[in-house]
Design a protein around this motif. Structure first.
Motif, PDB file in Angstrom:
ATOM      1  N   GLU A 243       0.842  -1.193   0.000  1.00  0.00           N
ATOM      2  CA  GLU A 243       0.000   0.000   0.000  1.00  0.00           C
ATOM      3  C   GLU A 243       0.878   1.245   0.000  1.00  0.00           C
ATOM      4  OE1 GLU A 243      -3.100   0.045  -0.457  1.00  0.00           O
ATOM      5  OE2 GLU A 243      -3.644  -2.043  -0.093  1.00  0.00           O
ATOM      6  N   HIS A 244       0.281   2.354  -0.357  1.00  0.00           N
ATOM      7  CA  HIS A 244       0.952   3.650  -0.383  1.00  0.00           C
ATOM      8  C   HIS A 244       0.302   4.551   0.665  1.00  0.00           C
ATOM      9  CE1 HIS A 244       2.944   3.328  -4.553  1.00  0.00           C
ATOM     10  NE2 HIS A 244       2.359   2.153  -4.321  1.00  0.00           N
TER      11      HIS A 244
ATOM     12  N   ILE B  73       5.829   3.203   1.151  1.00  0.00           N
ATOM     13  CA  ILE B  73       5.203   2.036   0.544  1.00  0.00           C
ATOM     14  C   ILE B  73       5.514   0.834   1.433  1.00  0.00           C
ATOM     15  CG2 ILE B  73       5.176   0.476  -1.450  1.00  0.00           C
ATOM     16  CD1 ILE B  73       5.893   2.810  -3.232  1.00  0.00           C
ATOM     17  N   GLY B  74       4.503  -0.002   1.664  1.00  0.00           N
ATOM     18  CA  GLY B  74       4.684  -1.198   2.473  1.00  0.00           C
ATOM     19  C   GLY B  74       3.380  -1.936   2.633  1.00  0.00           C
TER      20      GLY B  74
ATOM     21  N   SER C 206       4.141   4.436 -14.925  1.00  0.00           N
ATOM     22  CA  SER C 206       3.010   4.070 -14.068  1.00  0.00           C
ATOM     23  C   SER C 206       2.313   5.333 -13.608  1.00  0.00           C
ATOM     24  CB  SER C 206       3.483   3.262 -12.848  1.00  0.00           C
ATOM     25  OG  SER C 206       4.295   4.070 -12.002  1.00  0.00           O
ATOM     26  N   GLU C 207       1.189   5.169 -12.967  1.00  0.00           N
ATOM     27  CA  GLU C 207       0.484   6.308 -12.388  1.00  0.00           C
ATOM     28  C   GLU C 207       0.125   5.954 -10.957  1.00  0.00           C
ATOM     29  OE1 GLU C 207      -1.316  10.166 -13.799  1.00  0.00           O
ATOM     30  OE2 GLU C 207       0.568   9.073 -13.748  1.00  0.00           O
ATOM     31  N   MET C 208       0.877   6.530 -10.010  1.00  0.00           N
ATOM     32  CA  MET C 208       0.687   6.242  -8.594  1.00  0.00           C
ATOM     33  C   MET C 208       0.724   7.549  -7.804  1.00  0.00           C
ATOM     34  SD  MET C 208       0.255   2.992  -8.469  1.00  0.00           S
ATOM     35  CE  MET C 208       0.519   2.456  -6.794  1.00  0.00           C
ATOM     36  N   PRO C 209       0.055   7.596  -6.653  1.00  0.00           N
ATOM     37  CA  PRO C 209      -0.022   8.862  -5.898  1.00  0.00           C
ATOM     38  C   PRO C 209       1.293   9.354  -5.345  1.00  0.00           C
ATOM     39  CG  PRO C 209      -1.092   7.051  -4.706  1.00  0.00           C
ATOM     40  CD  PRO C 209      -0.820   6.557  -6.083  1.00  0.00           C
ATOM     41  N   VAL C 210       2.343   8.515  -5.350  1.00  0.00           N
ATOM     42  CA  VAL C 210       3.646   9.010  -4.914  1.00  0.00           C
ATOM     43  C   VAL C 210       4.105  10.169  -5.795  1.00  0.00           C
ATOM     44  CG1 VAL C 210       4.986   7.400  -6.333  1.00  0.00           C
ATOM     45  CG2 VAL C 210       5.968   8.299  -4.211  1.00  0.00           C
ATOM     46  N   GLU C 211       3.607  10.215  -7.030  1.00  0.00           N
ATOM     47  CA  GLU C 211       3.976  11.311  -7.924  1.00  0.00           C
ATOM     48  C   GLU C 211       3.466  12.654  -7.406  1.00  0.00           C
ATOM     49  OE1 GLU C 211       3.808   9.601 -12.306  1.00  0.00           O
ATOM     50  OE2 GLU C 211       2.492   8.502 -10.952  1.00  0.00           O
TER      51      GLU C 211
END
Length: 537
Positions: free
Chosen positions: A21-22, A95-96, A252-257
Motif C-alpha cells: 500500500e501507499h 510504501i509497504g 506508471s500512475e501512482m499517488p507518490v507522484e
C-alpha cells in the motif's frame, strides 16, 4: 498431496491480500524550528529569502526541513520504503504492507497516517478510468514558425518588443523527462546565457534530468517558454532562467507522484523561484483504490492540490494545465489545477475558439476554473529531435501562458504574485462575462501591463468586500479618489445578475434575496478595475 494443495491455496490467498500500500506518514514535530527561522540562511537560499522579504511572505515552520532522524528511523522499520518527503506537510510518503504501515503509529514521532487507498482510512472511493499526461495525441505535420500565432494571441510579442523577455524571472518546470535539453539547438541560447540553472529527478533521486525516461513531455513543454530557433521559433520567455524537476513517472500512475511534485515545489521555494509551470494532472491511478472522484476536485482534497496552495502562500505563482477531459466523462478541471491558489490554463485553437478536449470548470470548485486560456490545439512545440511540430493539449497552453507571465512580471518587478494574476485576469477577453469553458478568456499581456501601470498600489488594495462569504449585508469599500464605480455581479455561468453605480467610498448592499452560490464581482472606475469572487451563503 491434499495438504500441499491446501497450503498452496492459503499461500495464494495471503499473497493476494498482502499487497503493498501507499501512504503519507505525518510527523509530530521538527528539529530546531525557532533557531532555523531566526537564521533562515541555514534552510533557504538568499534568493528565496529576498523574494519572500520583497513580497512580505513570512518564513515559518513549514520552511524547516523534515527531521532526518525520523526519516532514518522510518527507513529502518520492517517492510517500509520511504519514497518522498515534504517539509511543508512535515510528512513522508511510504510504501509497504498495510500491517507494516499501521505499525508506524506506534512510533512516538508519528502523528497520523493517510493511506492513498482512502477505504483504508474508513472513507469510500469512486474508481475512474486511467489517465496520464495532460496531453492529447500529437499531430504529425510540421509547422515551422507557427509560434507566432500562440505568442501574438496573448499579446506577449508587444512585451518582447519592449525588451521584456523574462530576464530575471526564475521558473521551475515540474514535468516528466527533459531529454536532450542539454544538447539541442533550440536551447542553445538558454545554455549560452547561463539560464539553465539545473534540475533534479525526484523519481530516480538523480541529478540526471536530460536522459530519456520514456517521455519527452518536459522537453516539449519547456520549448514553449525557453525555446529559440532563429527565424523559426521563439518561446514566450526566452530569457527567463529555469530549473527542471522531473516529478512524473511515465511508466506508471501512482499517488507518490503527487509527493514528488510537492517535494519539487518545496525545492523551488527554497531556491527563490518566482513561477512554477506544471503541465501535469492527477485524477486516477493504476490501482483504482487510490483514484479520485470528480467530487474530489474541490480545491482542498488532493495532496498535490493542498501542496500547490501552500506554494501560492509562499509567494510562488503556480501555473498549471487545466486538463484534457472536456470531451470525456470526467470533464472537469483536475488536481492540482483545482486549487484556488493556482492559475489554471485551458486551451483554445488558433482562432481563439474553445478546444473541446480542454477541461471545464464546475460550480462546486472554490474559484472559477479555468482561470484563463491560451493556444493548446495544434500548439507549436520543439521535440527532443530539435524539430518543430504541433501538439494538442493544455500541457502546452500552460507554459505558453507561464512564459508570458514571466515577461509581464519582468516589467512589473514590484508586483506581488497575486497582483500579477489579477492583472492577467483583468486583461482577458471574457473578464466581464466569465464561463466554465474559457474562464476569463484569452489575456492580452500588454493590456495587463497597461492596467497595472494605471493603478497605483494604494488604489489597488483599497477595494475591499466583506464579509465573504456573505449571508445578508455586504460591505463595499472603494478608493475615495474614485469619482464613480460601476459594480457588476455575474453568476458562474456568466449571466449578469446585478449592476449598480457606487458613488460613496463606503456602501452596504443587501444580499439576502440572492441565491446561494459563487459569484464574480467586477468593479470598474476611472482609476482601474478590480475583481472579486463572492460566496453567498
Amino acid at each position: 498431496m491434499k495438504k500441499l494443495l491446501v497450503l498452496g491455496a492459503l499461500l495464494f490467498q495471503y499473497m493476494s491480500f498482502a499487497q503493498e500500500e501507499h501512504a503519507w506518514v505525518y510527523l509530530t514535530d521538527k528539529e530546531n524550528v525557532a533557531t532555523s527561522i531566526a537564521n533562515p540562511i541555514s534552510i533557504l537560499t538568499q534568493n528565496a529569502i529576498d523574494r519572500k522579504a520583497a513580497h512580505n511572505i513570512p518564513i515559518d515552520e513549514r520552511d524547516v526541513p523534515v527531521n532526518e532522524s525520523y526519516i532514518s528511523q522510518l527507513k529502518a522499520q520492517n517492510g517500509i520504503a520511504v519514497m518522498a518527503k515534504s517539509k511543508w506537510f512535515n510528512a513522508v510518503y511510504v510504501i509497504g504492507l498495510e500491517v507494516d504501515i499501521n505499525a508506524l503509529e506506534n512510533l512516538d514521532f508519528v502523528d497520523h497516517i493517510d493511506f492513498a487507498d482512502r477505504s483504508l482510512n474508513a472513507e469510500s472511493r469512486v474508481a475512474m478510468s486511467n489517465d496520464k499526461f495532460e496531453i492529447e495525441e500529437s499531430l504529425v505535420d510540421f509547422n515551422y514558425g507557427s509560434a507566432q500565432n500562440q505568442v501574438e494571441m496573448i499579446g506577449v510579442d508587444h512585451l518582447h518588443i519592449s525588451d521584456y523577455t523574462g530576464e530575471g524571472i526564475v521558473i521551475a518546470v515540474l514535468d516528466a523527462g527533459f531529454p536532450n535539453v542539454d544538447t539541442m539547438g533550440a536551447f542553445q541560447r538558454l545554455r549560452d546565457n547561463g539560464d539553465l540553472l539545473g534540475g533534479y529527478d525526484f523519481v530516480e533521486r538523480s541529478d540526471e534530468v536530460f536522459e530519456f525516461d520514456g517521455s519527452e513531455h518536459g522537453t516539449r513543454v519547456l520549448s514553449d517558454m525557453a525555446g529559440h530557433i532563429q527565424d523559426e521559433f521563439v518561446g514566450t520567455a526566452p530569457d527567463a532562467s529555469y530549473y527542471l524537476f522531473r516529478t512524473e513517472d511515465p511508466t506508471s500512475e501512482m499517488p507518490v507522484e503527487e509527493s514528488y511534485w510537492v517535494e519539487a515545489a518545496e525545492r523551488a521555494d527554497s531556491l527563490g523561484v518566482h513561477i512554477i509551470n506544471s503541465s501535469l494532472g492527477y485524477r486516477v491511478y493504476d490501482n483504482e483504490n487510490y483514484s479520485y472522484a470528480p467530487s474530489d476536485m474541490n480545491g482542498h482534497t488532493a495532496f498535490i492540490t493542498k501542496g500547490a496552495n501552500i506554494a501560492n502562500e509562499k509567494g510562488i505563482l503556480v501555473v498549471n494545465s487545466s486538463g484534457n477531459s472536456g470531451d470525456d466523462s470526467w470533464q472537469i478541471v483536475g488536481a492540482p489545477a483545482d486549487a484556488s491558489g493556482v492559475l489554471s490554463v485551458g486551451a483554445v485553437d488558433f482562432e481563439g475558439n474553445y478546444a473541446p478536449f480542454s477541461s471545464q470548470g464546475n460550480a462546486t470548485q472554490p474559484t472559477l476554473k479555468p482561470d484563463v486560456v491560451a493556444r493548446g490545439a495544434a500548439a507549436a512545440v520543439v521535440n527532443s529531435s530539435n524539430t518543430i511540430v504541433n501538439s494538442n493539449g493544455t500541457s502546452f497552453s500552460a507554459p505558453i501562458m507561464a512564459g508570458g507571465i514571466a515577461s509581464l512580471w519582468q516589467a512589473l518587478p514590484n508586483a506581488s504574485h497575486e497582483e500579477i494574476k489579477e492583472f492577467v485576469r483583468m486583461s482577458a477577453s471574457q473578464f466581464n462575462s466569465p464561463d466554465f469553458f474559457l474562464g476569463y478568456g484569452i489575456p492580452d499581456l500588454q493590456l495587463a501591463l497597461n492596467i497595472a501601470l494605471s493603478i497605483t498600489e494604494e488604489e489597488f488594495v483599497r477595494f475591499k468586500v466583506f464579509p465573504n462569504p456573505v449571508t445578508n449585508m455586504l460591505n463595499i469599500q472603494i478608493p475615495t479618489s474614485t469619482e464613480a464605480t460601476t459594480l457588476k455581479i455575474y453568476n458562474m455561468l456568466g449571466k449578469l445578475v446585478l449592476e449598480k453605480d457606487i458613488i460613496q467610498s463606503q456602501t452596504r448592499l443587501d444580499m439576502a434575496s440572492m441565491t446561494s452560490g459563487i459569484y464574480i464581482m467586477s468593479f470598474k472606475s476611472n482609476k482601474g478595475s478590480k475583481l472579486f469572487k463572492l460566496i453567498k451563503s
